[in-house]
Motif scaffolding. Structure first.
Motif, PDB file in Angstrom:
ATOM      1  N   GLN A 132     -11.187  -8.562   3.521  1.00 37.25           N
ATOM      2  CA  GLN A 132     -10.124  -7.732   4.078  1.00 37.25           C
ATOM      3  C   GLN A 132      -8.964  -7.611   3.102  1.00 37.25           C
ATOM      4  N   LEU A 133      -8.632  -8.696   2.410  1.00 34.53           N
ATOM      5  CA  LEU A 133      -7.568  -8.656   1.412  1.00 34.53           C
ATOM      6  C   LEU A 133      -7.950  -7.747   0.237  1.00 34.53           C
ATOM      7  N   GLN A 134      -9.210  -7.814  -0.178  1.00 40.62           N
ATOM      8  CA  GLN A 134      -9.671  -6.930  -1.246  1.00 40.62           C
ATOM      9  C   GLN A 134      -9.596  -5.472  -0.808  1.00 40.62           C
ATOM     10  N   PHE A 135      -9.975  -5.206   0.444  1.00 47.14           N
ATOM     11  CA  PHE A 135      -9.907  -3.853   0.984  1.00 47.14           C
ATOM     12  C   PHE A 135      -8.470  -3.339   0.934  1.00 47.14           C
ATOM     13  N   LEU A 136      -7.538  -4.151   1.401  1.00 52.14           N
ATOM     14  CA  LEU A 136      -6.135  -3.746   1.446  1.00 52.14           C
ATOM     15  C   LEU A 136      -5.576  -3.493   0.051  1.00 52.14           C
ATOM     16  N   ALA A 137      -5.876  -4.382  -0.889  1.00 53.47           N
ATOM     17  CA  ALA A 137      -5.379  -4.207  -2.252  1.00 53.47           C
ATOM     18  C   ALA A 137      -5.932  -2.921  -2.873  1.00 53.47           C
ATOM     19  N   CYS A 138      -7.204  -2.681  -2.673  1.00 52.99           N
ATOM     20  CA  CYS A 138      -7.818  -1.449  -3.177  1.00 52.99           C
ATOM     21  C   CYS A 138      -7.177  -0.231  -2.525  1.00 52.99           C
ATOM     22  N   GLN A 139      -6.918  -0.326  -1.232  1.00 53.55           N
ATOM     23  CA  GLN A 139      -6.321   0.801  -0.517  1.00 53.55           C
ATOM     24  C   GLN A 139      -4.935   1.134  -1.061  1.00 53.55           C
ATOM     25  N   VAL A 140      -4.133   0.123  -1.344  1.00 52.52           N
ATOM     26  CA  VAL A 140      -2.803   0.357  -1.903  1.00 52.52           C
ATOM     27  C   VAL A 140      -2.909   1.095  -3.239  1.00 52.52           C
ATOM     28  N   ILE A 141      -3.782   0.618  -4.101  1.00 46.09           N
ATOM     29  CA  ILE A 141      -3.946   1.222  -5.424  1.00 46.09           C
ATOM     30  C   ILE A 141      -4.384   2.681  -5.309  1.00 46.09           C
ATOM     31  N   CYS A 142      -5.358   2.935  -4.452  1.00 43.84           N
ATOM     32  CA  CYS A 142      -5.906   4.291  -4.333  1.00 43.84           C
ATOM     33  C   CYS A 142      -4.912   5.251  -3.679  1.00 43.84           C
ATOM     34  N   LEU A 143      -4.139   4.773  -2.719  1.00 46.33           N
ATOM     35  CA  LEU A 143      -3.165   5.652  -2.071  1.00 46.33           C
ATOM     36  C   LEU A 143      -2.042   6.044  -3.022  1.00 46.33           C
ATOM     37  N   VAL A 144      -1.597   5.109  -3.839  1.00 44.88           N
ATOM     38  CA  VAL A 144      -0.593   5.455  -4.850  1.00 44.88           C
ATOM     39  C   VAL A 144      -1.151   6.514  -5.789  1.00 44.88           C
ATOM     40  N   ASN A 145      -2.406   6.353  -6.194  1.00 46.05           N
ATOM     41  CA  ASN A 145      -3.021   7.359  -7.060  1.00 46.05           C
ATOM     42  C   ASN A 145      -3.105   8.710  -6.369  1.00 46.05           C
ATOM     43  N   ASP A 146      -3.431   8.717  -5.082  1.00 44.94           N
ATOM     44  CA  ASP A 146      -3.525   9.975  -4.348  1.00 44.94           C
ATOM     45  C   ASP A 146      -2.169  10.678  -4.274  1.00 44.94           C
ATOM     46  N   ILE A 147      -1.115   9.910  -4.012  1.00 51.41           N
ATOM     47  CA  ILE A 147       0.219  10.512  -3.897  1.00 51.41           C
ATOM     48  C   ILE A 147       0.647  11.147  -5.214  1.00 51.41           C
ATOM     49  N   ILE A 148       0.476  10.422  -6.294  1.00 55.09           N
ATOM     50  CA  ILE A 148       1.003  10.900  -7.573  1.00 55.09           C
ATOM     51  C   ILE A 148       0.146  12.002  -8.182  1.00 55.09           C
ATOM     52  N   GLY A 192       2.111  -4.996   3.472  1.00 50.73           N
ATOM     53  CA  GLY A 192       2.571  -5.966   4.461  1.00 50.73           C
ATOM     54  C   GLY A 192       1.436  -6.751   5.081  1.00 50.73           C
ATOM     55  N   GLN A 193       0.343  -6.063   5.392  1.00 47.36           N
ATOM     56  CA  GLN A 193      -0.823  -6.751   5.965  1.00 47.36           C
ATOM     57  C   GLN A 193      -1.409  -7.758   4.984  1.00 47.36           C
ATOM     58  N   PHE A 194      -1.455  -7.362   3.715  1.00 44.20           N
ATOM     59  CA  PHE A 194      -1.964  -8.264   2.680  1.00 44.20           C
ATOM     60  C   PHE A 194      -1.152  -9.554   2.673  1.00 44.20           C
ATOM     61  N   GLU A 195       0.167  -9.432   2.660  1.00 47.01           N
ATOM     62  CA  GLU A 195       1.020 -10.616   2.591  1.00 47.01           C
ATOM     63  C   GLU A 195       0.949 -11.436   3.877  1.00 47.01           C
ATOM     64  N   GLU A 196       0.807 -10.778   5.009  1.00 48.77           N
ATOM     65  CA  GLU A 196       0.705 -11.500   6.271  1.00 48.77           C
ATOM     66  C   GLU A 196      -0.569 -12.344   6.309  1.00 48.77           C
ATOM     67  N   ILE A 197      -1.676 -11.755   5.887  1.00 47.51           N
ATOM     68  CA  ILE A 197      -2.947 -12.485   5.887  1.00 47.51           C
ATOM     69  C   ILE A 197      -2.910 -13.604   4.846  1.00 47.51           C
ATOM     70  N   ALA A 198      -2.397 -13.301   3.651  1.00 44.41           N
ATOM     71  CA  ALA A 198      -2.299 -14.319   2.606  1.00 44.41           C
ATOM     72  C   ALA A 198      -1.387 -15.462   3.042  1.00 44.41           C
ATOM     73  N   GLY A 199      -0.300 -15.133   3.727  1.00 43.96           N
ATOM     74  CA  GLY A 199       0.597 -16.169   4.220  1.00 43.96           C
ATOM     75  C   GLY A 199      -0.061 -17.062   5.249  1.00 43.96           C
ATOM     76  N   ALA A 200      -0.885 -16.476   6.112  1.00 47.10           N
ATOM     77  CA  ALA A 200      -1.603 -17.271   7.105  1.00 47.10           C
ATOM     78  C   ALA A 200      -2.578 -18.240   6.440  1.00 47.10           C
ATOM     79  N   LEU A 201      -3.188 -17.808   5.336  1.00 43.97           N
ATOM     80  CA  LEU A 201      -4.088 -18.699   4.598  1.00 43.97           C
ATOM     81  C   LEU A 201      -3.322 -19.883   4.024  1.00 43.97           C
ATOM     82  N   THR A 202      -2.112 -19.616   3.556  1.00 41.58           N
ATOM     83  CA  THR A 202      -1.279 -20.699   3.020  1.00 41.58           C
ATOM     84  C   THR A 202      -0.936 -21.714   4.105  1.00 41.58           C
ATOM     85  N   LEU A 203      -0.611 -21.216   5.305  1.00 43.71           N
ATOM     86  CA  LEU A 203      -0.290 -22.114   6.408  1.00 43.71           C
ATOM     87  C   LEU A 203      -1.480 -22.980   6.798  1.00 43.71           C
ATOM     88  N   ARG A 204      -2.674 -22.484   6.548  1.00 48.91           N
ATOM     89  CA  ARG A 204      -3.878 -23.261   6.835  1.00 48.91           C
ATOM     90  C   ARG A 204      -4.219 -24.228   5.714  1.00 48.91           C
TER      91      ARG A 204
END
Length: 344
Positions: A239-255, A297-309
């Motif tokens: 899910q984190l990989q999906f989100l990171a890829c999505q951020v990269i691709c959406l920035v490319n789409d906008i520009i 935001g979702q990426f950081e929320e999920i990553a933060g939850a992993l840290t808490l674990r």
């Protein structure tokens, strides 16, 4: 392919009430991307100067592998080292050269499909991608199969990867690069049929068309992390990989939305939003940026939850997630600075 759908329906559905001009200037796209908020800062690889010298000395190899205008390719060749240095800030020079050369080949091939006849001839496209896939599957014996300059450029890179990358990561890299190559047929079918895909379908397919996951494989390779073991232990990693890829691709789409609007290319979420919701390009770009910000935001929320674990620090997972973060912000910063998107 990572086919996990994580975007909220509120961001891919709209009432279509907003009306905007049909086109916008590059400045608008840059300003929209600049509104993105990042919870971390970018870093630059200390080997950037050496990489820039390497790129300058090898620019003719890249130009020979493409039929695109000389000045466009030369400018891209001289600007790509910065993207590689931002995307892979902590790796050694040898690994950085591989990361750079992968980016170089991906840009050359993508431009030939998007801006040249290759992406509008499905038979030729299928033959071309088929040959490239055969080269990758042969691993050590790829060189005799390479005929065109584009094939030879990829073959040279692949033989260097084979000599350094563990076999299980080679298999992963081949799978992700193969997904990318095969996705061109889906893009070409939409382009030739003058068909916009549904937003939900596009966001799934964009995981393949962006060639991002094979770049993530080089994050794992250069950091010497066992990515398969991490995925087995941390179910949220895909899910984190999906989100990171999505951020990269959406920035490319906008520009790149204005360029692709002018060339009637339908593989762009901004243009899909324009068609699907009957809105203008500015409003569609704003919605794509909202989805990108949500994904960060979702990426950081999920990553933060992993840290808490108790996961994520002093571990391969922490190193890998940092690599995904650097890729996200590197792509945005480089896109805002390079002439590839400013000189239109």
């Amino acid at each position: 392919m990572n086919s996990i759908e994580v975007q909220p329906s509120a961001l891919i559905s709209g009432d279509g009430h907003t009306s905007q001009p049909a086109t916008f200037g590059n400045r608008d796209a840059f300003e929209i991307i600049e509104t993105l908020k990042w919870p971390y800062a970018s870093r630059c690889n200390p080997h950037l100067q050496a990489l820039e010298q390497y790129a300058a000395e090898n620019v003719e190899r890249m130009i020979a592998a493409s039929s695109l205008p000389y000045h466009k390719l030369r400018t891209l060749a001289l600007e790509l080292p910065l993207l590689a240095a931002l995307a892979y800030p902590d790796i050694g020079l040898d690994d950085l050269l591989i990361g750079h050369d992968l980016l170089q080949w991906l840009f050359v091939f993508d431009d030939q499909c998007d801006d040249g006849p290759l992406g509008r001839d499905q038979t030729h496209l299928r033959q071309t991608t088929g040959r490239l896939l055969s080269m990758l599957s042969n691993r050590q014996n790829a060189m005799p199969l390479a005929e065109t300059p584009t094939e030879k450029l990829l073959c040279d890179l692949w033989l260097r990867i084979v000599g350094r990358m563990p076999s299980h990561l080679q298999t992963r890299f081949i799978g992700n690069l193969s997904d990318y190559l095969q996705s061109y047929e889906w893009e070409a079918s939409n382009r030739l049929a003058l068909r916009f895909p549904e937003p939900e379908r596009y966001l799934i397919e964009r995981q393949r068309t962006g060639a991002v996951h094979c770049c993530f494989d080089l994050v794992a390779f250069s950091a010497r992390v066992d990515i398969e073991s991490i995925e087995e232990q941390v179910i949220e990693l895909r899910q984190l990989q999906f989100l990171a890829c999505q951020v990269i691709c959406l920035v490319n789409d906008i520009i790149s939305a204005e360029k692709e609007h002018q060339s009637s290319d339908f593989s762009n979420l901004v243009l899909i939003y324009m068609d699907h919701y009957s809105i203008g390009i500015n409003e569609a770009s704003r919605r794509a940026a909202e989805l990108s910000q949500w994904s960060i935001g979702q990426f950081e929320e999920i990553a933060g939850a992993l840290t808490l674990r108790g996961l994520g620090y002093s571990s391969d997972l922490h190193i890998y997630l940092d690599g995904l973060r650097m890729w996200m912000i590197a792509n945005a910063e480089w896109s805002l600075s390079c002439s590839r998107y400013r000189d239109r």
